[in-house]
Each structure stands twice: as structure tokens, then as C-alpha cells.
Motif scaffolding. Sequence first.
Motif, PDB file in Angstrom:
ATOM      1  N   ARG A  52       0.851  -1.197   0.000  1.00 16.51           N
ATOM      2  CA  ARG A  52       0.000   0.000   0.000  1.00 16.51           C
ATOM      3  C   ARG A  52       0.883   1.242   0.000  1.00 16.51           C
ATOM      4  O   ARG A  52       1.989   1.234   0.536  1.00 16.51           O
ATOM      5  CB  ARG A  52      -0.927  -0.016   1.213  1.00 16.51           C
ATOM      6  CG  ARG A  52      -1.978  -1.126   1.134  1.00 16.51           C
ATOM      7  CD  ARG A  52      -3.060  -0.958   2.188  1.00 16.51           C
ATOM      8  NE  ARG A  52      -2.526  -0.971   3.539  1.00 16.51           N
ATOM      9  CZ  ARG A  52      -2.325  -2.089   4.256  1.00 16.51           C
ATOM     10  NH1 ARG A  52      -2.586  -3.274   3.730  1.00 16.51           N
ATOM     11  NH2 ARG A  52      -1.854  -2.010   5.475  1.00 16.51           N
ATOM     12  N   GLY A 110      -2.542  -4.131  -3.402  1.00 15.78           N
ATOM     13  CA  GLY A 110      -2.096  -2.853  -2.871  1.00 15.78           C
ATOM     14  C   GLY A 110      -2.427  -1.708  -3.811  1.00 15.78           C
ATOM     15  O   GLY A 110      -2.983  -1.907  -4.891  1.00 15.78           O
ATOM     16  N   ASP A 111      -2.045  -0.499  -3.397  1.00 21.94           N
ATOM     17  CA  ASP A 111      -2.332   0.673  -4.213  1.00 21.94           C
ATOM     18  C   ASP A 111      -1.130   1.619  -4.306  1.00 21.94           C
ATOM     19  O   ASP A 111      -1.282   2.798  -4.593  1.00 21.94           O
ATOM     20  CB  ASP A 111      -3.546   1.421  -3.649  1.00 21.94           C
ATOM     21  CG  ASP A 111      -3.298   1.952  -2.235  1.00 21.94           C
ATOM     22  OD1 ASP A 111      -2.202   1.708  -1.666  1.00 21.94           O
ATOM     23  OD2 ASP A 111      -4.209   2.616  -1.702  1.00 21.94           O
TER      24      ASP A 111
END
Length: 198
Positions: free
Chosen positions: A14, A73-74
Motif C-alpha cells: 500500500r 495494494g495501491d
Amino acid sequence: VAEVQAALRDAGVRGDDHHVIVYGDNPLLAARAFMTLDAMGLRGRVQMLDGGLGAWREEGRPLSTDSPATAPGDVTLSLRDDVFVTADWIHERLADERIALVDARPDDEYTGDDGGIGEMVHPGHIPGAGQLYWEELVESRAVPRLHEREQLRALFERARVADGDTVVTYCMVGLRASYTYLAARLLGYETRFYDGSW
């Protein structure tokens, strides 16, 4: 950058709260991953496990064969403009005393005694470059723990690096130079990476 970002997202990284620790059996590949992630915007959020998997095993720490489930995730990456340099960038600064070129190859490659790896490449090194073979930075190749900072600094000083210099690491293809990059960053030097290498 897009490919590395996709791989990190697949691993569940993330963007706002994840710290990445890289490790493996091969310290050069782990260092290359560290350098790549550092250059792609994770500076301060990526580290390398000292001694790698060998040290982890030696200390009797747990191992797993599980593949943990992770939510996507980002993380968003962005290539820094202060890490990679080109041959032209180096050539324009060969006379700059504040640029410390550090060749991470062994003696025979640095001096050219190897004949340019059996005449595959030109023998020798970039004019003015100091030499610091990456294996000198670790206690042993089998379990590659970095030396203490004082000893690391002495090794960089021997390779013609002074306080305030910008360190530029290179080798043959960028693996050994990645380990030297890691050590230079750990010591707080402004550090650049010549990915084109020898």
C-alpha cells in the motif's frame, strides 16, 4: 516503473503505510531490488535485511513455505530524477572533484588485467574512478552482513570518497554496484547510480 508498480501492488504493498524489506539468498539481487525501489520513490520506506536469508537461517529464525493471501495494494511509484546518471553525465563531470566514481568490480576487472573479460569488453575503468569491490563491504559472502559503519566509511575513503562528495557507483551490469549504492546510502552520501555501467 509501471511493471514494478504492478508487481508491488500484486504483493499487497500500500502506498500510505507499508514499509518494504527485501532479502534473498543472493545479496546482489536483493541490493538491486533495494536500489530499484529507492530510485522509484520508496526512499525511506525500503530496506534490505542485513545478511539476507543466510543470516536469518543462521540465527535459527522461523521459515515458511506458505504463500500468504494478500489484498491488492495501491502503491504509486514515480522515478526519482536524482538517482540514475548516464555516460554523458559522468563524462561532463570527470574533472569535478566532488564527484566520486566508485567501481564495484574486482581488481582484475578494474585494472584491466583480465583482458576485458577475455576481450569481450575494453579493459580498465573510467578515468578517476576509485575501486571498492562489493565483497569488501561484507563480513563474508556466505552470510553477507555489512561491516560496521566506521569500517564501511574507511573503505569508501580508501576508494577516494570524501565527506560531501556525490558517490556514483558502477560495475559491469549493475548488480555489484547496487550493493555499493546501498552501502553509500546507508552512510549518508548523496549517491547516484550509473546503470549503463562498464
